[in-house]
Design an enzyme around this catalytic site. Structure first.
Site, PDB file in Angstrom:
ATOM      1  CE  LYS A  50      31.363  46.770  50.494  1.00  0.00           C
ATOM      2  NZ  LYS A  50      32.215  46.735  51.632  1.00  0.00           N
ATOM      3  CE  LYS A  97      35.912  45.441  43.891  1.00  0.00           C
ATOM      4  NZ  LYS A  97      35.107  44.920  44.999  1.00  0.00           N
TER       5      LYS A  97
HETATM    6  P1  NAP Z   1      42.890  41.345  48.349  1.00  0.00           P
HETATM    7  O1  NAP Z   1      43.681  41.413  49.603  1.00  0.00           O
HETATM    8  O2  NAP Z   1      43.384  42.049  47.133  1.00  0.00           O
HETATM    9  O3  NAP Z   1      42.641  39.795  48.017  1.00  0.00           O
HETATM   10  C1  NAP Z   1      41.985  39.400  46.853  1.00  0.00           C
HETATM   11  C2  NAP Z   1      41.834  37.899  46.889  1.00  0.00           C
HETATM   12  O4  NAP Z   1      41.147  37.484  45.689  1.00  0.00           O
HETATM   13  C3  NAP Z   1      43.164  37.145  46.901  1.00  0.00           C
HETATM   14  O5  NAP Z   1      43.010  35.963  47.645  1.00  0.00           O
HETATM   15  C4  NAP Z   1      43.366  36.843  45.413  1.00  0.00           C
HETATM   16  O6  NAP Z   1      44.218  35.743  45.188  1.00  0.00           O
HETATM   17  C5  NAP Z   1      41.948  36.504  45.027  1.00  0.00           C
HETATM   18  N1  NAP Z   1      41.675  36.611  43.576  1.00  0.00           N
HETATM   19  C6  NAP Z   1      41.592  37.748  42.843  1.00  0.00           C
HETATM   20  N2  NAP Z   1      41.315  37.449  41.565  1.00  0.00           N
HETATM   21  C7  NAP Z   1      41.217  36.108  41.488  1.00  0.00           C
HETATM   22  C8  NAP Z   1      40.927  35.203  40.433  1.00  0.00           C
HETATM   23  N3  NAP Z   1      40.681  35.651  39.186  1.00  0.00           N
HETATM   24  N4  NAP Z   1      40.925  33.887  40.712  1.00  0.00           N
HETATM   25  C9  NAP Z   1      41.165  33.446  41.965  1.00  0.00           C
HETATM   26  N5  NAP Z   1      41.427  34.244  43.017  1.00  0.00           N
HETATM   27  C10 NAP Z   1      41.460  35.563  42.774  1.00  0.00           C
HETATM   28  O7  NAP Z   1      41.390  41.892  48.561  1.00  0.00           O
HETATM   29  P2  NAP Z   1      40.540  42.007  49.912  1.00  0.00           P
HETATM   30  O8  NAP Z   1      40.797  43.353  50.508  1.00  0.00           O
HETATM   31  O9  NAP Z   1      40.688  40.786  50.709  1.00  0.00           O
HETATM   32  O10 NAP Z   1      39.061  42.084  49.268  1.00  0.00           O
HETATM   33  C11 NAP Z   1      38.340  40.924  48.857  1.00  0.00           C
HETATM   34  C12 NAP Z   1      36.891  41.350  48.574  1.00  0.00           C
HETATM   35  O11 NAP Z   1      36.322  41.891  49.782  1.00  0.00           O
HETATM   36  C13 NAP Z   1      36.763  42.426  47.497  1.00  0.00           C
HETATM   37  O12 NAP Z   1      35.610  42.231  46.716  1.00  0.00           O
HETATM   38  C14 NAP Z   1      36.636  43.700  48.312  1.00  0.00           C
HETATM   39  O13 NAP Z   1      35.960  44.725  47.612  1.00  0.00           O
HETATM   40  C15 NAP Z   1      35.857  43.210  49.519  1.00  0.00           C
HETATM   41  N6  NAP Z   1      36.027  44.013  50.751  1.00  0.00           N
HETATM   42  C16 NAP Z   1      37.268  44.403  51.185  1.00  0.00           C
HETATM   43  C17 NAP Z   1      37.376  45.186  52.334  1.00  0.00           C
HETATM   44  C18 NAP Z   1      38.704  45.681  52.865  1.00  0.00           C
HETATM   45  O14 NAP Z   1      38.708  46.574  53.728  1.00  0.00           O
HETATM   46  N7  NAP Z   1      39.844  45.131  52.425  1.00  0.00           N
HETATM   47  C19 NAP Z   1      36.243  45.532  53.055  1.00  0.00           C
HETATM   48  C20 NAP Z   1      35.013  45.084  52.625  1.00  0.00           C
HETATM   49  C21 NAP Z   1      34.921  44.338  51.463  1.00  0.00           C
HETATM   50  P3  NAP Z   1      45.848  35.966  45.147  1.00  0.00           P
HETATM   51  O15 NAP Z   1      46.292  35.856  46.579  1.00  0.00           O
HETATM   52  O16 NAP Z   1      46.320  34.873  44.290  1.00  0.00           O
HETATM   53  O17 NAP Z   1      46.082  37.330  44.540  1.00  0.00           O
END
Ligand code: NAP
Length: 299
Positions: free
Chosen positions: A172, A240
């Site tokens: 990744k 990050k």
């Molecule tokens: P996001 O929309 O910011 O969502 C983050 C999620 O993590 C939310 O559900 C948040 O809960 C939860 N969270 C964060 N810290 C936490 C903690 N300490 N305890 C419990 N829950 C926690 O992020 P995302 O875009 O979905 O990304 C999620 C992961 O997938 C990341 O590692 C990212 O790098 C990866 N990713 C993202 C993409 C993309 O295009 N977005 C693509 C590939 C990979 P709350 O709702 O309470 O804040």
């Protein structure tokens, strides 16, 4: 009977992924730190669990998709974490992007209570999560990967078993070197096109289908032209990932010159308070250097 799936983390990615599991007939129990974000999926048939431990105790396969390494540690190993509800035979799949080294440490703790772990980070953006077309890079034992395959197939199109535990996260980070490099190239190109006074839409139409085309250009190029900074992937999360790359590259002793430059450009945007904008807002760092604004009327 198909496996009962637990899903922890219903952010931009997790929401679409959990929805696709429901659509494919899996029973899904969800938990999200901000409880209100679970309601949408509950209306579509998911059961809301009371904690990650509760989700683990009711499910066979438990998926996590949260932000960063400490967040995965919290939902798996912390108070009321998955490890407290997992049983012998539970399969935990972390689909977040986190440190490969920390992944090995979390896996060892899960293995010690008889549970298995796969690291299965994804690529394909919020669009891929919503459409079920993600690329999934999987690290772990072959038998666990085979067991998880129907689950992966509900969320992704390209599923690749890349090696043992931690290898998914390493691949990744390879993916992210390519993503940020593509993003910087796109931003430089659009800035150049703007300064050169050409019609941006015609410019994109001319180059998108050729050798210069990319997912980044096709999906985020038009967003930049509209100055639409809504995130598929936020600057904070992109930063990050680049931070993880820099740390691994340092440990491996390999130069990551372009990635290091991009790391610093993103830092300037975070300092300006733009961390919640989409990663394509990288163009603003170049606009700040040049005084040219992409998408403005040509002079
Ligand atoms: P996001 O929309 O910011 O969502 C983050 C999620 O993590 C939310 O559900 C948040 O809960 C939860 N969270 C964060 N810290 C936490 C903690 N300490 N305890 C419990 N829950 C926690 O992020 P995302 O875009 O979905 O990304 C999620 C992961 O997938 C990341 O590692 C990212 O790098 C990866 N990713 C993202 C993409 C993309 O295009 N977005 C693509 C590939 C990979 P709350 O709702 O309470 O804040």
């Amino acid at each position: 009977m198909s496996e009962r799936i637990g899903f922890v983390g219903l952010g931009i990615m997790g929401r679409g992924m959990a929805r696709n599991l429901l659509k494919n007939g899996f029973s899904v129990r969800v938990w999200n730190r901000t409880a209100s974000r679970s309601e949408e999926l509950a209306a579509e048939g998911a059961v809301i669990g009371s904690s990650p431990a509760d989700v683990a105790s009711h499910c066979d396969v438990i998926i996590t998709c949260v932000s960063d390494t400490p967040d995965v540690q919290a939902v798996i190993l912390g108070e009321n974490g998955i490890i407290h509800g997992a049983q012998a035979g539970s399969l935990v799949i972390d689909m977040s992007t986190i440190s490969p080294q920390a992944t090995l440490e979390i896996a060892a703790q899960l293995n010690a209570v008889g549970a298995q772990m796969l690291d299965a980070p994804v690529s394909g953006g919020s669009e891929g999560a919503a459409r079920g077309t993600l690329s999934i890079m999987v690290g772990g034992d072959a038998a666990d990967v085979e067991r998880a395959m129907p689950v992966f197939q509900a969320m992704g199109k390209t599923i690749t078993h890349v090696g043992g535990q931690g290898a998914g996260q390493t691949v990744k980070l390879v993916n992210q070197i390519l993503v940020v490099g593509n993003c910087l190239a796109m931003c430089e190109a659009l800035l150049f096109a703007q300064a050169g006074g050409v019609d941006l839409e015609k410019c994109l139409a001319a180059v998108t289908g050729g050798a210069a085309g990319s997912w980044m250009l096709a999906n985020r190029g038009p967003q930049i032209m509209r100055r639409d900074w809504r995130p598929g992937f936020t600057i904070d999360l992109q930063q990050k990932d680049v931070r993880l790359i820099m740390k691994e590259a340092d440990a491996l002793g390999v130069p990551v010159l372009a990635t290091g430059l991009i790391f610093n450009l993103y830092r300037t945007l975070q300092e300006k308070g733009l961390g919640a904008e989409g990663n394509h807002a990288l163009v603003k760092a170049l606009e700040n250097l040049s005084g040219v604004t992409v998408g403005s009327e040509a002079k």
